[in-house]
Design an enzyme around this catalytic site. Sequence first.
Site, PDB file in Angstrom:
ATOM      1  N   ASP A  77     128.787  21.483  38.919  1.00  0.00           N
ATOM      2  CA  ASP A  77     128.277  22.808  38.533  1.00  0.00           C
ATOM      3  C   ASP A  77     129.180  23.872  39.143  1.00  0.00           C
ATOM      4  OD1 ASP A  77     126.238  24.611  37.336  1.00  0.00           O
ATOM      5  OD2 ASP A  77     125.914  25.191  39.408  1.00  0.00           O
ATOM      6  N   SER A  78     129.097  25.081  38.589  1.00  0.00           N
ATOM      7  CA  SER A  78     129.867  26.197  39.132  1.00  0.00           C
ATOM      8  C   SER A  78     129.405  26.526  40.559  1.00  0.00           C
ATOM      9  CB  SER A  78     129.696  27.419  38.233  1.00  0.00           C
ATOM     10  OG  SER A  78     128.329  27.755  38.159  1.00  0.00           O
ATOM     11  N   CYS A  89     126.076  22.193  34.100  1.00  0.00           N
ATOM     12  CA  CYS A  89     126.231  23.647  34.003  1.00  0.00           C
ATOM     13  C   CYS A  89     126.333  23.958  32.526  1.00  0.00           C
ATOM     14  CB  CYS A  89     127.515  24.054  34.732  1.00  0.00           C
ATOM     15  SG  CYS A  89     127.974  25.774  34.522  1.00  0.00           S
ATOM     16  N   CYS A 105     120.093  27.807  31.626  1.00  0.00           N
ATOM     17  CA  CYS A 105     121.026  27.961  32.744  1.00  0.00           C
ATOM     18  C   CYS A 105     120.382  27.209  33.897  1.00  0.00           C
ATOM     19  CB  CYS A 105     121.224  29.429  33.104  1.00  0.00           C
ATOM     20  SG  CYS A 105     122.091  29.656  34.670  1.00  0.00           S
ATOM     21  N   HIS A 133     120.422  27.509  36.928  1.00  0.00           N
ATOM     22  CA  HIS A 133     119.866  28.313  38.027  1.00  0.00           C
ATOM     23  C   HIS A 133     118.420  28.743  37.765  1.00  0.00           C
ATOM     24  CE1 HIS A 133     123.922  28.866  39.550  1.00  0.00           C
ATOM     25  NE2 HIS A 133     123.470  29.624  40.530  1.00  0.00           N
TER      26      HIS A 133
HETATM   27  N1  DGL Z   1     124.322  27.460  36.372  1.00  0.00           N
HETATM   28  C1  DGL Z   1     125.299  27.817  35.387  1.00  0.00           C
HETATM   29  C2  DGL Z   1     124.793  27.500  33.978  1.00  0.00           C
HETATM   30  O1  DGL Z   1     124.005  26.619  33.793  1.00  0.00           O
HETATM   31  C3  DGL Z   1     125.722  29.255  35.392  1.00  0.00           C
HETATM   32  C4  DGL Z   1     126.024  29.888  36.688  1.00  0.00           C
HETATM   33  C5  DGL Z   1     127.287  30.686  36.620  1.00  0.00           C
HETATM   34  O2  DGL Z   1     127.339  31.724  35.940  1.00  0.00           O
HETATM   35  O3  DGL Z   1     128.243  30.222  37.239  1.00  0.00           O
HETATM   36  O4  DGL Z   1     125.176  28.103  33.019  1.00  0.00           O
END
Ligand code: DGL
Length: 274
Positions: free
Chosen positions: A10-11, A73, A192, A194
């Site tokens: 993931d980022s 991600c 997302c 997060h």
């Molecule tokens: N968690 C990432 C996603 O699922 C996005 C977070 C980021 O912008 O780096 O898209």
Amino acid sequence: MSCYPIGVFDSGYGGLTILKEFVRTLPDYDFLYLGDNARTPYGTRSFDTVYRYTLQCVQWLFSKGCPLVVLACNTASAKALRTIQQHDLPRLNPENRVLGVIRPTAEVMGKFTGTGEVGILATGGTVQSGSYPIEIKKFFPEIEVYQEACPMWVPLIENDEYQHQGADYFVKKNVENLLGKGSHIDTILLACTHYPLLEKKIRAFLPDGIALLSQGDIVALSLKDYLERHPEMDNRCSKLGTQQFYTTDCTEDFDRHAAVFFGKPVASGYVSID
Ligand code: DGL
């Protein structure tokens, strides 16, 4: 044959909400998590940048022996997965596999909606890529997909503001914008990794009768199914029930935040990637 962990990328921290479900669904497997915290967020970056960063991280996970890497991600899945699968994998290691989170989620969306209208809450990058409408329509052409980009949500979460009142303004605004786009939306996907941390707040602004979906368990069941259908890959995955964590930034910060996303204490190692 030597066996190695499944790589999870993931980022930053978001993929830990997916890893948590992987561990719950596949407790015997080993997982190696990499968060590119030094270069997060990916959601605001161009296709080229997200692809370049993601490829470097996938190569690092391959160098650690991972035969299978999951891009946990949405932004990386939307902007980098296809090029890595079609262009890079054949020359890097044709036996290895890289999977994403968008397709397995799109595949099951039809199960959840009665009205045929679904809403997607995601980063600007994921919305802009059009990946969800494209993928959902492949499986369910009759479903109408409405999207809303929520550029403030990842920063709110990463800066520990997601439980506070300041977050209400942005959550309310984006939820209302989405609901204003389709009057029969009955299912909203948190697209997302997060966003599950904001689930409680999001629910507070949703009318009754609208289902709110997180991806973790959907993607975990899809991974389980994949491993059952691909014994040649399953045989290359080690099974001691361990999890290792790496970050491209400060390990103390990572461990503090990661515990919230993962639901358990985390002890990470540092890796430099560029
Ligand atoms: N968690 C990432 C996603 O699922 C996005 C977070 C980021 O912008 O780096 O898209």
